[in-house]
Design a protein around this motif. Structure first.
Motif, short mmCIF file in Angstrom:
data_model
loop_
_atom_site.label_atom_id
_atom_site.label_comp_id
_atom_site.label_asym_id
_atom_site.label_seq_id
_atom_site.Cartn_x
_atom_site.Cartn_y
_atom_site.Cartn_z
N SER A 1 0.85 -1.19 0.00
CA SER A 1 0.00 0.00 0.00
C SER A 1 0.88 1.24 0.00
CB SER A 1 -0.91 0.00 1.22
OG SER A 1 -1.83 -1.07 1.15
N THR A 2 0.77 2.05 -1.05
CA THR A 2 1.66 3.21 -1.22
C THR A 2 0.91 4.54 -1.14
OG1 THR A 2 1.44 2.88 -3.61
CG2 THR A 2 3.39 1.95 -2.54
N ARG A 3 -0.41 4.48 -0.90
CA ARG A 3 -1.20 5.69 -0.64
C ARG A 3 -1.83 5.54 0.75
NH1 ARG A 3 -5.72 6.28 -4.68
NH2 ARG A 3 -5.68 3.99 -4.67
N LEU A 4 -1.52 6.44 1.64
CA LEU A 4 -2.06 6.42 3.00
C LEU A 4 -3.19 7.44 3.09
CD1 LEU A 4 -2.08 5.58 5.97
CD2 LEU A 4 -0.19 7.20 6.35
N LEU A 5 -4.41 6.97 3.26
CA LEU A 5 -5.60 7.82 3.35
C LEU A 5 -6.00 7.96 4.80
CD1 LEU A 5 -5.53 6.98 0.35
CD2 LEU A 5 -8.01 6.81 0.40
N VAL A 6 -6.00 9.21 5.29
CA VAL A 6 -6.29 9.46 6.70
C VAL A 6 -7.38 10.53 6.81
CG1 VAL A 6 -3.96 8.82 7.43
CG2 VAL A 6 -4.49 11.22 6.91
N PRO A 7 -8.19 10.50 7.89
CA PRO A 7 -9.21 11.52 8.08
C PRO A 7 -8.57 12.91 8.21
CG PRO A 7 -9.48 9.69 9.63
CD PRO A 7 -8.15 9.51 8.98
N ARG A 8 -9.17 13.88 7.58
CA ARG A 8 -8.60 15.23 7.63
C ARG A 8 -8.48 15.72 9.08
NH1 ARG A 8 -7.93 18.43 3.42
NH2 ARG A 8 -9.43 17.21 2.19
N SER A 9 -9.44 15.32 9.91
CA SER A 9 -9.42 15.76 11.31
C SER A 9 -8.23 15.20 12.08
CB SER A 9 -10.72 15.34 12.01
OG SER A 9 -10.87 13.92 11.99
N ALA A 10 -7.66 14.10 11.61
CA ALA A 10 -6.52 13.47 12.28
C ALA A 10 -5.24 13.58 11.45
CB ALA A 10 -6.82 12.00 12.58
N TYR A 11 -5.26 14.44 10.44
CA TYR A 11 -4.15 14.49 9.49
C TYR A 11 -2.82 14.83 10.16
CZ TYR A 11 -1.38 15.88 5.42
OH TYR A 11 -0.40 15.99 4.46
N ASP A 12 -2.81 15.85 11.01
CA ASP A 12 -1.55 16.27 11.63
C ASP A 12 -0.95 15.15 12.48
OD1 ASP A 12 -1.78 18.72 10.43
OD2 ASP A 12 -2.60 19.73 12.20
N ARG A 13 -1.80 14.47 13.25
CA ARG A 13 -1.33 13.37 14.07
C ARG A 13 -0.82 12.23 13.19
NH1 ARG A 13 1.35 10.95 17.90
NH2 ARG A 13 0.31 9.20 18.92
N ALA A 14 -1.54 11.91 12.12
CA ALA A 14 -1.14 10.84 11.21
C ALA A 14 0.20 11.16 10.56
CB ALA A 14 -2.21 10.63 10.15
N LEU A 15 0.36 12.41 10.15
CA LEU A 15 1.62 12.82 9.51
C LEU A 15 2.78 12.68 10.49
CD1 LEU A 15 2.70 14.06 6.85
CD2 LEU A 15 2.40 16.31 7.91
N GLU A 16 2.56 13.06 11.72
CA GLU A 16 3.61 12.99 12.74
C GLU A 16 4.04 11.54 12.98
OE1 GLU A 16 4.14 14.00 17.53
OE2 GLU A 16 2.21 14.28 16.54
N VAL A 17 3.07 10.65 13.17
CA VAL A 17 3.39 9.25 13.46
C VAL A 17 4.06 8.58 12.26
CG1 VAL A 17 2.39 6.98 13.93
CG2 VAL A 17 1.56 9.00 15.16
N THR A 18 3.53 8.84 11.08
CA THR A 18 4.08 8.21 9.88
C THR A 18 5.52 8.67 9.65
OG1 THR A 18 1.85 8.23 8.93
CG2 THR A 18 3.68 7.77 7.43
N ALA A 19 5.76 9.96 9.80
CA ALA A 19 7.10 10.50 9.61
C ALA A 19 8.07 9.93 10.65
CB ALA A 19 7.07 12.02 9.69
N ALA A 20 7.62 9.83 11.88
CA ALA A 20 8.49 9.31 12.94
C ALA A 20 8.86 7.85 12.68
CB ALA A 20 7.80 9.45 14.29
N THR A 21 7.88 7.07 12.23
CA THR A 21 8.15 5.65 11.96
C THR A 21 9.12 5.50 10.80
OG1 THR A 21 5.94 5.06 12.74
CG2 THR A 21 7.12 3.42 11.43
N MET A 22 8.88 6.23 9.72
CA MET A 22 9.76 6.10 8.55
C MET A 22 11.16 6.61 8.83
SD MET A 22 7.19 6.87 5.33
CE MET A 22 8.23 6.05 4.12
#
Length: 490
Positions: free
Chosen positions: A298-319
């Motif tokens: 899966s190369t497209r990560l679809l996240v709720p706009r309301s949780a976008y900032d949190r999702a971006l933070e976690v994804t970036a930290a993991t990668m």
């Protein structure tokens, strides 16, 4: 002991039961983690491929291979045991030639598909080759009918470099179990992985001459003969959608059966009731596996706009915590790309993302201290719409695009807004909402909350431009069969 599975003399063709060099001499195979030369593989020409097709045709037409499932099962089990006996040598070849992380060779990169040959051996013995239908009276004539399933004939298998053992065996195993003869044409990047299979089949099994043939070549176009030759009854191809179209067009001249397992741009959908941190960490990790060189990742990560900032933070930290490294190291998840050409392709998409106005949040370059080999850092891209090329086209590298959405219906729409439909994931807690999203996404496989769809008994394949047909499972086995109806007076 068998011949050296690293054949330095380039005797990597298996044609009509004999190991030989190619008419074109030899070509080099290399190590993508270091860029160093490994050795030589036989470079086949058109006459070699023609000889392999002729041998497969004769073996199908003039031997009892297609009518003896017990014998076929025994031969497949012999092949499995030979592969197991040489698993460590095969492991080192796979790490060196394919850049496969060592940890994955205990699963889908080697040991898994070797074990799975047993499923197809068992299926050859247990399958209902003949089935009686109820008596009918068409036009008043009382008739007893029988369905028979028979081998298609000569199968041309054309395979890529990313998971060579898994894809080679997922074609060769069911095709042979079903009673076909096979000509395997592997990718030029991983000839030794296929050659080892041919060597062990020739020297450790009772597979008759001509039943299984391996043709390695530097020229991708040698495989086109399999699609064009009227003596070949079916072509089974895994690779890019663009090449799949070419295979389909070439096969049209003889109206042969075609199986295609092609590209993907799968969506990882995180619903707003999901554990955002767990879901995004999994998405980030999975896209880095084997440097992102998997069509079903899966190369497209679809996240709720309301949780976008949190999702971006976690994804970036993991990668950011995943380093591209030596595939021989047991801790490595993200190894090298297969070649300089593939690295250039991935880097060109990262550059395109910047030109299109996207933000490279993490990665985007070559890892420090990796001057040799073909490495790219795990890369997260934000700020692009789903219509951008980077979000639409298959990159085949450790690159993840994060996309916000508003509501479940829009998540489904974005997931489906792709020419592909191979795989994907859905994460959430409400079973009804999960089922709605799963039902709405048009794709061949989906994992829910980390569920794993990959298994030898589970069919794999895609919708739309991700392919035609299914591989693995009973459905994959039946791709290699024809259906015959025989009617008798009752």
């Amino acid at each position: 002991m068998p011949s050296n599975l690293r054949p330095d003399d380039g005797c990597t063709l298996l044609i009509d039961g004999k190991l030989s060099k190619g008419s074109g001499g030899v070509f080099a195979t290399g190590n993508p983690a270091t860029g160093e030369h490994l050795g030589w593989a036989a470079d086949a020409r058109t006459e070699d491929m023609a000889a392999a097709i002729a041998a497969a045709r004769t073996a199908f037409d003039d031997t009892g291979w297609s009518t003896d499932p017990a014998f076929r099962a025994r031969c497949l089990r012999q092949l499995r045991e030979a592969l197991r006996e040489h698993i460590e040598e095969l492991r080192e070849i796979t790490i060196a030639e394919a850049g496969a992380p060592r940890m994955l060779t205990a699963g889908p990169h080697l040991e898994g598909p070797v074990h799975d040959l047993g499923f197809f051996a068992d299926l050859a013995e247990s399958y209902s080759w003949r089935t009686d239908l109820p008596i009918a009276e068409p036009m008043g004539m009382r008739t007893r009918r029988q369905l028979r399933r028979e081998a298609v004939g000569v199968v041309g298998a054309i395979t890529p470099w990313n998971f060579p053992h898994q894809i080679n065996l997922a074609k060769v195993g069911p095709a042979l179990a079903a009673g076909n003869t096979v000509v395997l044409k592997p990718a030029p990047d991983t000839p030794w992985c296929a050659a080892a299979l041919g060597i062990l089949a020739a020297e450790h099994t009772d597979i008759p001459p001509g039943v299984f043939n391996v043709v390695t070549a530097a020229d991708h176009l040698i495989g086109a003969q399999l699609a064009e030759d009227q003596r070949v009854d079916l072509v089974s191809f895994t690779g890019s959608t663009a090449t799949g179209r070419s295979v389909m067009a070439a096969a049209a001249g003889t109206v042969k059966k075609v199986f295609l397992e092609l590209g993907g741009k799968s969506a990882f959908v995180v619903l707003d009731d999901a554990d955002i941190a767990a879901a995004c960490a999994m998405a980030a990790f999975s896209v880095c596996v084997h440097a992102g060189q998997g069509c079903a990742l899966s190369t497209r990560l679809l996240v709720p706009r309301s949780a976008y900032d949190r999702a971006l933070e976690v994804t970036a930290a993991t990668m950011s915590g995943i380093r591209a490294g030596d595939p021989a190291d047991r801790r490595t998840v993200c190894g090298p790309l297969i070649s300089a050409r593939q690295r250039d392709r991935v880097e060109s998409y990262i550059a395109l993302a910047r030109r299109e106005g996207g933000e490279v949040v993490i990665g985007g370059g070559r890892p420090a201290g990796r001057d040799e080999g073909f490495f790219v850092e795990p890369t997260l891209i934000a700020g692009l719409p789903n219509q951008s090329r980077v979000a639409q086209e298959e990159i085949f590298g450790p690159v993840l695009v994060i996309l916000p959405y508003d509501g479940d219906d829009e998540a489904i729409r974005i997931a489906n807004d792709s020419p592909y439909g191979l795989s994907g994931s859905v994460w959430g807690t409400d079973p009804e909402r999960i089922d709605k999203v799963v039902s709405g996404i048009r794709t061949g496989t989906l994992g829910v909350n980390g569920g794993t769809w990959y298994s030898v008994d589970a069919p794999f394949g895609g919708y739309k431009q991700s392919g035609i047909g299914r591989e693995m499972g009973v459905a994959g086995f039946e791709e290699y069969l024809e259906t015959k109806l025989v009617a008798y007076p009752a």
